[in-house]
Scaffold this active site. Sequence first.
Site, mmCIF file in Angstrom:
data_model
loop_
_atom_site.group_PDB
_atom_site.id
_atom_site.type_symbol
_atom_site.label_atom_id
_atom_site.label_comp_id
_atom_site.label_asym_id
_atom_site.label_seq_id
_atom_site.Cartn_x
_atom_site.Cartn_y
_atom_site.Cartn_z
ATOM 1 N N GLY A 72 64.980 54.763 45.172
ATOM 2 C CA GLY A 72 63.767 55.382 44.410
ATOM 3 C C GLY A 72 63.379 56.924 45.113
ATOM 4 N N ASN A 152 51.883 51.512 46.188
ATOM 5 C CA ASN A 152 52.423 50.559 46.995
ATOM 6 C C ASN A 152 51.568 49.889 48.161
ATOM 7 O OD1 ASN A 152 52.915 53.326 47.534
ATOM 8 N ND2 ASN A 152 53.646 52.972 49.428
ATOM 9 N N GLN A 180 57.363 50.334 42.398
ATOM 10 C CA GLN A 180 56.492 49.061 42.780
ATOM 11 C C GLN A 180 56.191 48.209 41.756
ATOM 12 O OE1 GLN A 180 55.805 47.507 45.727
ATOM 13 N NE2 GLN A 180 56.353 49.075 47.051
ATOM 14 N N SER A 200 63.852 51.293 41.880
ATOM 15 C CA SER A 200 64.706 51.075 43.188
ATOM 16 C C SER A 200 65.103 49.594 43.203
ATOM 17 C CB SER A 200 63.967 51.424 44.542
ATOM 18 O OG SER A 200 64.553 51.200 45.548
ATOM 19 N N HIS A 202 65.877 47.370 45.652
ATOM 20 C CA HIS A 202 65.543 46.687 46.724
ATOM 21 C C HIS A 202 64.029 46.143 46.844
ATOM 22 C CE1 HIS A 202 63.496 49.291 49.694
ATOM 23 N NE2 HIS A 202 63.877 50.250 49.039
ATOM 24 N N THR A 238 80.966 59.104 43.758
ATOM 25 C CA THR A 238 81.725 57.996 43.140
ATOM 26 C C THR A 238 80.504 56.938 43.243
ATOM 27 O OG1 THR A 238 83.676 58.495 44.116
ATOM 28 C CG2 THR A 238 83.576 56.117 43.608
ATOM 29 N N CYS A 326 52.283 56.312 62.790
ATOM 30 C CA CYS A 326 52.278 56.860 64.118
ATOM 31 C C CYS A 326 53.003 58.004 63.827
ATOM 32 C CB CYS A 326 53.089 55.797 65.279
ATOM 33 S SG CYS A 326 52.125 54.292 65.512
#
Length: 396
Positions: A72, A152, A180, A200, A202, A238, A326
Amino acid sequence: MNAMIYLDHAATTAVRPEVLEAMIPYFKENYGNPSSIYDFASISKTAIRNARAQVASLMGAQERDIYFTGGGSEADNWAIKCSAEAYAHRGRHIITSKIEHHAVLHTCQYLERHGFSVTYLTPDEMGLITPRALRAALRPDTILVSIMTANNEIGTIEPIRELGLICRQQQILFHTDAVQALGQIPLDVDRMNVDLLSASAHKLMGPKGVGCLYIRPGVTIGPLIHGGAQERHRRAGTENVPGIVGFGKAAQLAAADMDTRTRRERELRDYFIRSVLARIPYCRLNGSPSRRLPGNVNFSFSFVEGESLLIMLDMEGICASSGSACTSGSVDPSHVLTAIGLPEEAARGSIRFTLGEDNTREEIDFVVSRLEAIISRLRSMSPAYAQRQSAPKSAE
Ligand SMILES: *Cc1c(COP(=O)(O)O)cnc(C)c1O
C-alpha cells in the site's frame, strides 16, 4: 484465559489458510519467471492474470487497470509522486487531508520540499472530509486530490463518491487510499469517481509486501520503479508471483464472504462499544458511530495514558494499538485524533481495537473486564483523577 486475543486487524491480518495453499505451488514447482518465453513460465503468467482479475473484481475495475506493487505504501507513493510529476505543467497544488496515512502525508511533505504546495484539509469532529471543505480548497492550479476511503485509526468512511465527483467536474485527478476499505466495504472505482486507488493484500487476509494501484485509462502517470517491462512498463521488477497469487485469492474470498463477515464484525463492534460505554466512566468513542468500518473501535479514556494501557493489556495477552507514535523518547499524540479536535490529554489516552472474523463475544467480554480493571488501577495512581473524584459533582 492465556491464549492471545488479537484485536489489531488494521495493523495486519493473518493469511487465510486457503490463501497460503494457493501461494505454495508458486514457491515450489511453479517458480518460473513470468517474463521468460518458454512454456513453463506461462504458468506464472497465467497465475498473475488470474489474480489481476480477482483483485479488479473486488473494486469494480477492469483487469488491465490494476498494477501490482510492493504494498500500500508503494501504491500511495506512486500515485502521488508520479501524478505530481506528470501534471506539474498544469499546476503545482495538491489537496489532501490531515488524517491520511503517513504513506500519503510524508509523500506530500516530500513534494512540498520539491516545489509543490499542499493543502491539508481539516476533518469535522467525526473525521469526515466534507465536499464543502474540498470545494473551498480548490485552486486553478490544483492538479491532484488524495483523500482516503476509510481511516485506519478511527474507522471513518469518507464520502468518496461526492469528493470524486467534484474532482471529475473540475478535471482534477482524484486518488484514494483504500487500504483499510478494500474487502471491508463494497468498492467500485466508477461509482466512486476515482482515478487512482491504492490497496494492500495484508489488510484483507492476504500476504504482506504486495498491493496494487488502480490507474484509470487516460491517466498518464509514469512508473515509480524503473527497470524492466513488467506490469505493462509501469512497475519494473520480477513479479512477486506467490504474493500476487495470494492477493488474488484473498480478494476472491473477501468478495465471497463480505456480507456475512462484516455483518458479524459490525455486531461485535457495536456490542464492544456498548459494553465499554456502559461499564467504564470518563470514556468516549472516537469517530463516527454510523459511518464506520465494520471492525473499528477507538476510545479515549480520561486520566489514563494509552501507552500504559497497551502495555498492561499486552501482559494479559491482548493486542491492541494506540495511534500515537514514540518519537525520540516522548509520545506524540496521534495526528488523526489531534485533527478531529481531541484535546491532547484525550488523544494520549486513546486506544484502537480492530476486529477480525475470528474474534468472539467471549473474547470481547474478557477484554472489557480487563479494561475495566486496568483502567481503574491506572486511575487510582492518577493525581488528576483523585482531584476529579474529590471535586463537587457537576453535571457531566
Ligand atoms: C496499512 C496501510 C497502508 C500501508 O500499506 P502497506 O502495505 O503496509 O505498505 C497505507 N494506508 C493505510 C490506510 C493503511 O492502513
